[in-house]
Design a protein around this motif. Structure first.
Motif, PDB file in Angstrom:
ATOM      1  N   ARG A 190       0.838  -1.209   0.000  1.00  0.00           N
ATOM      2  CA  ARG A 190       0.000   0.000   0.000  1.00  0.00           C
ATOM      3  C   ARG A 190       0.869   1.254   0.000  1.00  0.00           C
ATOM      4  NH1 ARG A 190      -2.922  -1.591   3.829  1.00  0.00           N
ATOM      5  NH2 ARG A 190      -4.441  -2.528   2.400  1.00  0.00           N
ATOM      6  N   LEU A 191       1.943   1.242   0.781  1.00  0.00           N
ATOM      7  CA  LEU A 191       2.872   2.373   0.802  1.00  0.00           C
ATOM      8  C   LEU A 191       3.463   2.622  -0.583  1.00  0.00           C
ATOM      9  CD1 LEU A 191       4.705   4.428   2.370  1.00  0.00           C
ATOM     10  CD2 LEU A 191       6.298   2.533   2.704  1.00  0.00           C
ATOM     11  N   TYR A 192       3.909   1.557  -1.217  1.00  0.00           N
ATOM     12  CA  TYR A 192       4.520   1.662  -2.543  1.00  0.00           C
ATOM     13  C   TYR A 192       3.534   2.275  -3.543  1.00  0.00           C
ATOM     14  CZ  TYR A 192       6.381   0.181  -7.062  1.00  0.00           C
ATOM     15  OH  TYR A 192       6.835   0.165  -8.357  1.00  0.00           O
ATOM     16  N   TYR A 193       2.324   1.745  -3.578  1.00  0.00           N
ATOM     17  CA  TYR A 193       1.374   2.219  -4.578  1.00  0.00           C
ATOM     18  C   TYR A 193       0.819   3.599  -4.257  1.00  0.00           C
ATOM     19  CZ  TYR A 193       1.642  -1.951  -7.365  1.00  0.00           C
ATOM     20  OH  TYR A 193       2.111  -2.944  -8.187  1.00  0.00           O
ATOM     21  N   PHE A 194       0.776   3.971  -2.975  1.00  0.00           N
ATOM     22  CA  PHE A 194       0.335   5.339  -2.689  1.00  0.00           C
ATOM     23  C   PHE A 194       1.364   6.345  -3.185  1.00  0.00           C
ATOM     24  CE2 PHE A 194      -0.522   9.242  -0.519  1.00  0.00           C
ATOM     25  CZ  PHE A 194      -1.901   9.319  -0.591  1.00  0.00           C
ATOM     26  N   GLU A 195       2.634   6.052  -2.974  1.00  0.00           N
ATOM     27  CA  GLU A 195       3.666   6.962  -3.477  1.00  0.00           C
ATOM     28  C   GLU A 195       3.613   7.054  -4.995  1.00  0.00           C
ATOM     29  OE1 GLU A 195       6.998   9.611  -3.472  1.00  0.00           O
ATOM     30  OE2 GLU A 195       5.455   9.082  -2.003  1.00  0.00           O
ATOM     31  N   ARG A 196       3.391   5.925  -5.672  1.00  0.00           N
ATOM     32  CA  ARG A 196       3.260   5.938  -7.139  1.00  0.00           C
ATOM     33  C   ARG A 196       2.050   6.777  -7.560  1.00  0.00           C
ATOM     34  NH1 ARG A 196       7.027   3.568 -10.692  1.00  0.00           N
ATOM     35  NH2 ARG A 196       5.345   2.661 -11.932  1.00  0.00           N
ATOM     36  N   ALA A 197       0.933   6.607  -6.864  1.00  0.00           N
ATOM     37  CA  ALA A 197      -0.269   7.361  -7.190  1.00  0.00           C
ATOM     38  C   ALA A 197      -0.047   8.860  -6.973  1.00  0.00           C
ATOM     39  CB  ALA A 197      -1.438   6.876  -6.333  1.00  0.00           C
ATOM     40  N   ALA A 198       0.583   9.211  -5.858  1.00  0.00           N
ATOM     41  CA  ALA A 198       0.851  10.624  -5.586  1.00  0.00           C
ATOM     42  C   ALA A 198       1.768  11.210  -6.646  1.00  0.00           C
ATOM     43  CB  ALA A 198       1.468  10.779  -4.192  1.00  0.00           C
ATOM     44  N   GLU A 199       2.752  10.446  -7.078  1.00  0.00           N
ATOM     45  CA  GLU A 199       3.650  10.934  -8.124  1.00  0.00           C
ATOM     46  C   GLU A 199       2.897  11.190  -9.427  1.00  0.00           C
ATOM     47  OE1 GLU A 199       7.835   9.921 -10.455  1.00  0.00           O
ATOM     48  OE2 GLU A 199       7.051   8.491  -8.994  1.00  0.00           O
ATOM     49  N   THR A 200       2.038  10.259  -9.812  1.00  0.00           N
ATOM     50  CA  THR A 200       1.248  10.448 -11.030  1.00  0.00           C
ATOM     51  C   THR A 200       0.422  11.723 -10.940  1.00  0.00           C
ATOM     52  OG1 THR A 200       1.123   8.078 -11.477  1.00  0.00           O
ATOM     53  CG2 THR A 200      -0.584   9.452 -12.464  1.00  0.00           C
ATOM     54  N   TYR A 201      -0.227  11.931  -9.800  1.00  0.00           N
ATOM     55  CA  TYR A 201      -1.071  13.111  -9.628  1.00  0.00           C
ATOM     56  C   TYR A 201      -0.256  14.399  -9.668  1.00  0.00           C
ATOM     57  CZ  TYR A 201      -4.306  16.412  -7.422  1.00  0.00           C
ATOM     58  OH  TYR A 201      -5.096  17.503  -7.146  1.00  0.00           O
ATOM     59  N   ILE A 202       0.860  14.425  -8.941  1.00  0.00           N
ATOM     60  CA  ILE A 202       1.692  15.637  -8.917  1.00  0.00           C
ATOM     61  C   ILE A 202       2.219  15.947 -10.316  1.00  0.00           C
ATOM     62  CG2 ILE A 202       3.801  16.669  -8.006  1.00  0.00           C
ATOM     63  CD1 ILE A 202       1.408  16.404  -6.012  1.00  0.00           C
ATOM     64  N   ARG A 203       2.668  14.921 -11.019  1.00  0.00           N
ATOM     65  CA  ARG A 203       3.182  15.139 -12.380  1.00  0.00           C
ATOM     66  C   ARG A 203       2.064  15.584 -13.329  1.00  0.00           C
ATOM     67  NH1 ARG A 203       8.331  13.111 -13.793  1.00  0.00           N
ATOM     68  NH2 ARG A 203       9.443  12.165 -12.027  1.00  0.00           N
ATOM     69  N   ALA A 204       0.876  15.059 -13.136  1.00  0.00           N
ATOM     70  CA  ALA A 204      -0.256  15.489 -13.969  1.00  0.00           C
ATOM     71  C   ALA A 204      -0.575  16.961 -13.721  1.00  0.00           C
ATOM     72  CB  ALA A 204      -1.481  14.619 -13.681  1.00  0.00           C
ATOM     73  N   LEU A 205      -0.526  17.384 -12.446  1.00  0.00           N
ATOM     74  CA  LEU A 205      -0.750  18.799 -12.139  1.00  0.00           C
ATOM     75  C   LEU A 205       0.290  19.687 -12.809  1.00  0.00           C
ATOM     76  CD1 LEU A 205      -1.605  18.755  -8.310  1.00  0.00           C
ATOM     77  CD2 LEU A 205      -3.191  19.081 -10.215  1.00  0.00           C
ATOM     78  N   GLN A 206       1.513  19.187 -12.907  1.00  0.00           N
ATOM     79  CA  GLN A 206       2.596  19.986 -13.482  1.00  0.00           C
ATOM     80  C   GLN A 206       2.389  20.279 -14.969  1.00  0.00           C
ATOM     81  OE1 GLN A 206       5.916  17.509 -12.369  1.00  0.00           O
ATOM     82  NE2 GLN A 206       6.303  18.632 -10.480  1.00  0.00           N
TER      83      GLN A 206
END
Length: 253
Positions: A190-206
């Motif tokens: 869960r930790l691994y995939y939450f960090e991946r999900a957060a990265e996708t979202y932050i990069r999408a915002l960028q």
């Protein structure tokens, strides 16, 4: 031939759990999701969850071995006065959690970059813009009342937010992330995939482009399907341990 996943050591209790937790520390460091000699993981070892294993004070994740893990009693007020005491903030946060949240069998707290960036936003919600983000739809809580270092009072306050067993992620506003689960494998996955999900979202915002957010119906369907996906967490951790074993890592010592 795959390396063995059994690392027997009969003279130390909870050995296999120690090995799993040590592997999670090592891989978290490899993914650069650690914070120097700070951040902490814990794993309950009794029925009510109040006795738990955790990392020793101020030891780098990349060096932690199964035999290094200390055993802590959340109900012992003299814990910080004992030899080999845990870090005071680790005691505050994890002690409070295991004292008040029996379903948090394992807990992993990090300041990983993308989850922490998410936690610094005015709106720290994670919209379901892809499959990983949808995994966490309606399955996290947000703490917006950061009160400084996680000594006992702050730890007790945070523990109260995990009142819904379905929600196993806390986005700790202006701080980082806390992930809970049933086992080391479940929690690390869960930790691994939450960090991946957060990265996708932050990069999408960028990108500055409008986001294509999934419907609530599809996001919930996806989250349920992934919750019931067979053995992904166990296989994930088993593969990481196999890699560490092939490399001759000392994690299982």
């Amino acid at each position: 031939m795959q390396p063995t996943q059994l690392h027997p050591r009969p003279n130390m209790d909870h050995w296999q759990e120690r090995v799993d937790l040590a592997a999670a520390f090592r891989w978290t460091a490899r993914l650069n999701m650690h914070e120097g000699v700070a951040n902490h993981f814990s794993l309950s070892i009794n029925d009510d969850g109040t006795r738990f294993l955790m990392n020793p004070n101020q030891v780098h994740f990349s060096r932690i071995r199964a035999s290094d893990l200390i055993e802590v009693d959340a109900n012992d007020p003299d814990t910080l006065n004992a030899p080999g005491a845990p870090d005071p903030t680790a005691w505050g946060l994890h002690g409070g959690l295991h004292r008040h949240c029996a379903h948090a069998r394992c807990a992993m707290h990090v300041h990983s970059i993308h989850a922490t960036v998410l936690a610094t936003l005015k709106d720290p919600r994670l919209p379901p813009i892809d499959q990983n983000c949808a995994t966490f739809f309606n399955r996290y809580v947000i703490d917006t009342h950061y009160g400084g270092l996680a000594f006992e009072e702050e730890g007790e306050r945070c523990a109260q937010l995990f009142d819904d067993p379905k929600k196993k992620v806390m986005i700790m506003g202006n701080h980082g992330i806390m992930i809970i689960g049933d086992t080391v494998a479940d929690t690390f996955n869960r930790l691994y995939y939450f960090e991946r999900a957060a990265e996708t979202y932050i990069r999408a915002l960028q990108t500055g482009q409008p986001l294509a957010v999934l419907s609530d119906e599809i996001a919930e369907k996806t989250a349920r399907e992934l919750e019931n996906y067979p053995e992904q967490d166990a296989r994930h951790l088993a593969e990481l341990k196999a890699i560490l074993d092939e490399e001759g890592s000392t994690y299982a010592q």
